[in-house]
Motif scaffolding. Structure first.
Motif: not given
Length: 162
Positions: A18, A123, A143-144, A146-148
């Motif tokens: 990632d 990130s 970050r968003t 990878l998270d969502e």
């Protein structure tokens, strides 16, 4: 100075860990003025954004074994570079690769005079970076992502004028 308008396709290229690939650019007339940015460039002829994204990625990194994902973000930006002003309409595509070695295969003369290499960023590293990165919210956007996961529709980023 009149601005040169360009339609641009960029690639948010992620590796198996990632990390995102960024190119290290600089102003040819002032190599101390540097920044990081995603691979990509202007559409040529009747190219689609998708075709341009894949072509630019291959030329700038040598990476061709990718499947282009959705458009993540769109933004307009305006900036001076190499004695000209550029107005760009940019589309950012998601792509993943298992290959992390980059070897540019077809830099233009301007790219040869303005790109100092590339680097894979986590990130966390992007969030801590003191260097200029474009788009300026890339750390938060990554970050968003990878998270969502990718947004349902491309996010329209605030225009950036330098």
């Amino acid at each position: 100075m009149a601005a040169e308008s360009r339609r641009v396709a960029r690639v948010v290229l992620l590796d198996p860990d990632d990390r995102v690939l960024l190119l290290h650019g600089f102003e040819p007339a002032d190599p101390a003025e540097t920044w990081w940015f995603t691979p990509g460039g202007g559409l040529e002829g009747q190219e689609t954004h998708e075709e341009a994204a894949l072509r630019e990625l291959a030329e700038e990194t040598g990476i061709v074994d990718v499947e282009l994902g959705p458009v993540l973000w769109k933004r307009t930006c305006s900036f001076p570079f190499d004695g000209r002003r550029w107005d760009q309409d940019e589309w950012y595509f998601l792509a993943r690769t298992a290959r992390t070695v980059t070897v540019p295969t077809a830099f233009t003369d301007l790219e040869l005079r303005s790109i100092a290499g590339s680097r894979w960023w986590t990130s966390t590293e992007l969030l801590a970076a003191r260097e200029t990165v474009y788009p300026t919210r890339l750390a938060e956007l990554l970050r968003t992502l990878l998270d969502e996961g990718p947004p349902r529709h491309p996010l329209v980023l605030a225009p950036e004028i330098v």
